[in-house]
Motif scaffolding. Structure first.
Motif, PDB file in Angstrom:
ATOM      1  N   GLN A  12      11.839 -16.509  15.669  1.00  0.00           N
ATOM      2  CA  GLN A  12      11.910 -17.958  15.564  1.00  0.00           C
ATOM      3  C   GLN A  12      11.380 -18.515  16.874  1.00  0.00           C
ATOM      4  O   GLN A  12      11.976 -18.318  17.931  1.00  0.00           O
ATOM      5  N   ILE A  13      10.242 -19.203  16.789  1.00  0.00           N
ATOM      6  CA  ILE A  13       9.536 -19.673  17.975  1.00  0.00           C
ATOM      7  C   ILE A  13       9.292 -21.177  17.830  1.00  0.00           C
ATOM      8  O   ILE A  13       8.943 -21.637  16.741  1.00  0.00           O
ATOM      9  N   PHE A  68       0.472 -12.909  10.071  1.00  0.00           N
ATOM     10  CA  PHE A  68       1.763 -13.573  10.164  1.00  0.00           C
ATOM     11  C   PHE A  68       1.853 -14.716   9.168  1.00  0.00           C
ATOM     12  O   PHE A  68       0.846 -15.298   8.777  1.00  0.00           O
ATOM     13  N   VAL A  69       3.091 -14.985   8.737  1.00  0.00           N
ATOM     14  CA  VAL A  69       3.374 -16.058   7.789  1.00  0.00           C
ATOM     15  C   VAL A  69       4.427 -16.963   8.423  1.00  0.00           C
ATOM     16  O   VAL A  69       5.487 -16.487   8.827  1.00  0.00           O
ATOM     17  N   CYS A  70       4.127 -18.246   8.504  1.00  0.00           N
ATOM     18  CA  CYS A  70       5.083 -19.215   9.044  1.00  0.00           C
ATOM     19  C   CYS A  70       5.957 -19.734   7.907  1.00  0.00           C
ATOM     20  O   CYS A  70       5.457 -20.032   6.818  1.00  0.00           O
ATOM     21  N   LYS A  71       7.246 -19.832   8.164  1.00  0.00           N
ATOM     22  CA  LYS A  71       8.207 -20.317   7.178  1.00  0.00           C
ATOM     23  C   LYS A  71       8.626 -21.744   7.530  1.00  0.00           C
ATOM     24  O   LYS A  71       8.210 -22.290   8.554  1.00  0.00           O
ATOM     25  N   THR A  72       9.495 -22.335   6.702  1.00  0.00           N
ATOM     26  CA  THR A  72      10.009 -23.669   7.000  1.00  0.00           C
ATOM     27  C   THR A  72      11.103 -23.557   8.052  1.00  0.00           C
ATOM     28  O   THR A  72      11.751 -22.516   8.171  1.00  0.00           O
ATOM     29  N   PRO A 114      10.540 -24.105  -0.617  1.00  0.00           N
ATOM     30  CA  PRO A 114       9.668 -22.919  -0.736  1.00  0.00           C
ATOM     31  C   PRO A 114      10.312 -21.623  -0.245  1.00  0.00           C
ATOM     32  O   PRO A 114       9.973 -20.551  -0.726  1.00  0.00           O
ATOM     33  N   ASP A 115      11.253 -21.718   0.698  1.00  0.00           N
ATOM     34  CA  ASP A 115      11.860 -20.519   1.272  1.00  0.00           C
ATOM     35  C   ASP A 115      13.245 -20.207   0.722  1.00  0.00           C
ATOM     36  O   ASP A 115      13.846 -19.206   1.114  1.00  0.00           O
TER      37      ASP A 115
END
Length: 141
Positions: A12-13, A68-72, A114-115
């Motif tokens: 988590q960034i 890489f995949v970014c999430k909400t 979506p998540d």
């Protein structure tokens, strides 16, 4: 032929603010990934989300390349942002950190949809409401 997957890394960034310092550097360095290459790609992809916590799932391949995949953003982050509070209640049973309106709850649920493992917006609202309760946040009727 498909590349062999060596491992997954979840971090988590803050959006647009990845740098080689911990936690990014040690996590990627252990898998042999080019840290600066990831930081540049992540910062470019999340430039519009500056200051928002962005969970990211990094897939590392055996040739040391990555995707890489970014999430909400996490629900707790969105709840704190909606209420304008710094932190949740220390004791969620005795303390009230704030009150979330139904409109705010719906907005957060739509953002997280979506998540989430939910089939409709009502189920998503229940998941977000559960997170809010555990933070000491009340839900307005």
């Amino acid at each position: 032929m498909a590349k062999e997957i060596e491992g997954f890394i979840k971090l988590q960034i803050p959006g647009g603010q990845a740098n080689p310092a911990p936690p990014v550097g040690p996590a990627l360095g252990a898998k042999g990934v080019n840290i600066m290459q990831f930081c540049q790609a992540f910062n470019a992809a999340t430039q519009d989300k500056m200051g928002t916590i962005v969970p990211v799932e990094i897939t590392v391949y055996d040739d040391k390349t990555f995707d890489f995949v970014c999430k909400t953003p996490p629900a707790a982050f969105l709840i704190k942002k909606a209420l304008g509070i710094e932190s949740a209640a220390a004791n969620s049973v005795k303390e009230i950190a704030g009150t979330l309106t139904q409109e705010q709850l719906t907005e957060i649920a739509e953002t997280k949809m979506p998540d989430l493992n939910a089939n409709d917006i009502e189920a998503a609202k229940k998941i977000v409401a559960g997170t809010a309760r555990s933070m000491g946040v009340k839900i307005a009727e």
